[in-house]
Scaffold this motif. Structure first.
Motif, PDB file in Angstrom:
ATOM      1  N   ALA A   1      39.836  11.329  -7.428  1.00 17.57           N
ATOM      2  CA  ALA A   1      39.225  10.009  -7.216  1.00 17.57           C
ATOM      3  C   ALA A   1      37.783  10.143  -6.747  1.00 17.57           C
ATOM      4  O   ALA A   1      36.885   9.427  -7.220  1.00 17.57           O
ATOM      5  N   LYS A   2      37.537  11.068  -5.823  1.00 17.06           N
ATOM      6  CA  LYS A   2      36.175  11.267  -5.318  1.00 17.06           C
ATOM      7  C   LYS A   2      35.257  11.810  -6.415  1.00 17.06           C
ATOM      8  O   LYS A   2      34.102  11.387  -6.540  1.00 17.06           O
TER       9      LYS A   2
ATOM     10  N   LYS B   1      35.524  11.282  -9.584  1.00 19.39           N
ATOM     11  CA  LYS B   1      35.241  10.169 -10.490  1.00 19.39           C
ATOM     12  C   LYS B   1      34.153   9.262  -9.923  1.00 19.39           C
ATOM     13  O   LYS B   1      33.262   8.804 -10.652  1.00 19.39           O
ATOM     14  N   THR B   2      34.194   9.029  -8.613  1.00 18.56           N
ATOM     15  CA  THR B   2      33.171   8.198  -7.968  1.00 18.56           C
ATOM     16  C   THR B   2      31.801   8.858  -8.057  1.00 18.56           C
ATOM     17  O   THR B   2      30.794   8.203  -8.346  1.00 18.56           O
TER      18      THR B   2
ATOM     19  N   GLN C   1      36.531   8.362   0.642  1.00 21.40           N
ATOM     20  CA  GLN C   1      37.454   9.244  -0.081  1.00 21.40           C
ATOM     21  C   GLN C   1      37.408  10.672   0.443  1.00 21.40           C
ATOM     22  O   GLN C   1      38.349  11.444   0.231  1.00 21.40           O
TER      23      GLN C   1
END
Length: 448
Positions: free
Chosen positions: A135-136, A138-139, A298
């Motif tokens: 997730a991080k 992707k951010t 995150q």
């Protein structure tokens, strides 16, 4: 023989004169569009921005790789000089009775055995697949994309500014050339007046003549011509440098700007809200601030991932030679929980700054559009009046030329009309420059 040589010399002079004339006629005239295209192709600052965009694209691809398994190869060699040893004391195993009166100890002496080998080798391959960090990652990829888009907007805005600079130099040169025509006509007029006074004095028709004043007028116009020529040379030099054209001088093609019908003011404001480069950059900065807050939060998530691999060991008495393995890895820096709170605060402040910057940029853009819109309308009115003046001055010049041919006027009348025509043409070019600069400003503001 002399006649032949003279004839050959005359032919050579004619040939050279014709060659020079043809060369002068072959000098290429550059239009405004050609100069702008050349400037965009050869500008080094734009090239830098182009490479910066490619750099950002490479950064996006680099961070994309972090989403996939991480293979790690390792190898090791050691030379062990002192090996460990295992000693079995005498009689540790027991006794073996050879006879009722004779027992043999096992072993019958202390026995020592070396453990391992002097040469130790190991090699292995492990693969780590991050799970909770996806997730991080992707951010952060979104932040990279926003950074690339911001650089693209900067390059686009810079290209518009370069085109505008060419417009200034182009029309500045044309205006100066018309001012030069005006100054040359005034010089010819002053010289003609001085000649008339000289002739009148010689004929005894006058005894009062301001010869010194006329000589001062001639000197003043000569000085003015010199200044204008220097200014034209500076403009041409700047055009050559900005456009990158390899030429000693440039010949500019004269054009009539097309006065376009402009839309309603609110339409331009709406268009600027969607396409203005400064506004888009401000919005991208806000996006990056929001993503930065998300990435900081995150970072509190523990780094959990799968790990698997294989290692081969030679020379170790304890580890087996072949070692396949599979497992789960947990990494969690507890200090990040506290430091990330401060990072989130920083990013929140950046978000507030970006929001204020958006509001300020929007207000500035709207004000600039209103001023530019007014300037376009004013310039259009000035162009229309200036074109009328040029038309009437040209008609007056034709009339003076006809009178000159019929002997109904003096030379000074014709020269004075030429001077006024050159001045009106310079004024018309100035009005056209003002209009084109306003149109260029509007294009920059609306992101066209």
């Amino acid at each position: 023989m002399k006649k032949i040589i003279k004839s050959l010399l005359l032919l050579l002079i004619i040939f050279l004169g014709c060659s020079s004339l043809l060369h002068a006629q072959n000098v290429e005239s550059y239009t405004l569009q050609q100069l702008q295209d050349s400037a965009l192709r050869n500008n080094h600052v734009l090239a830098i921005k182009k490479w910066q965009i490619k750099e950002k694209e490479a950064k996006v691809k680099e961070d994309e790789i972090k989403r996939y398994p991480v293979p790690i190869m390792n190898g090791n060699y050691q030379r062990i000089f002192n090996l460990g040893a295992i000693t079995i004391p005498k009689g540790t195993i027991g006794e073996f009775p050879l006879s009722p009166t004779n027992n043999v100890l096992l072993p019958n002496t202390d026995e020592s055995f070396n453990v391992g080998k002097h040469n130790n080798y190991s090699a292995g391959l492990s693969v780590y697949q991050p799970i909770t960090q996806q997730a991080k990652i992707k951010t952060l990829l979104k932040v990279d994309v926003a950074d690339k888009e911001s650089t693209e907007k900067e390059r686009f805005k810079m290209s518009l500014q370069i085109k505008q600079a060419i417009v200034k130099l182009y029309y500045g040169t044309l205006i100066s050339q018309k001012q030069l025509d005006e100054a040359e006509a005034k010089l010819a007029l002053a010289q003609s007046k001085y000649t008339d006074v000289e002739n009148a004095l010689s004929a005894g028709k006058t005894i009062n003549a301001d010869k010194a004043g006329l000589q001062a007028d001639i000197a003043d116009e000569e000085q003015n011509i010199l200044k204008i020529n220097i200014q034209i040379q500076d403009y041409i030099g700047d055009l050559i440098n900005v456009t990158g054209i390899d030429a000693g001088s440039l010949k500019l093609a004269e054009i009539e700007p097309v006065v376009q019908q402009i839309n309603e003011l609110e339409e331009y404001k709406k268009e600027a809200g969607n396409s203005n480069a400064d506004l888009q950059i401000a919005n991208l900065n806000k996006t990056k601030a929001v993503l930065g807050i998300k990435a900081a939060r995150q970072s509190n998530i523990p780094d959990i991932g799968l790990v698997g691999g294989y290692s081969y060991v030679f020379g170790d008495a304890i580890l087996p030679a072949n070692n396949p393995f599979l497992g789960v890895v947990l990494k969690w820096n507890i200090q990040d929980i506290f430091s990330n709170k401060k990072i989130v605060k920083q990013r929140q402040f950046q978000l507030k700054e970006s929001e204020e910057n958006i509001l300020n940029t929007q207000l500035t853009v709207n004000n600039d559009i209103e001023k530019t819109y007014r300037k376009i309308n004013q310039s259009q009115a000035l162009i229309a009046v200036a074109q009328k003046v040029v038309f009437y001055q040209k008609e007056e010049l034709k009339l003076q030329e006809n009178k000159q041919a019929a002997g109904l006027n003096v030379k000074t009348d014709l020269l004075n009309t030429k001077s006024l025509l050159a001045k009106s043409e310079a004024d018309m070019y100035a009005a056209q420059l003002s209009y084109l600069m306003a149109v260029s400003d509007l294009k920059i503001l609306t992101g066209q």
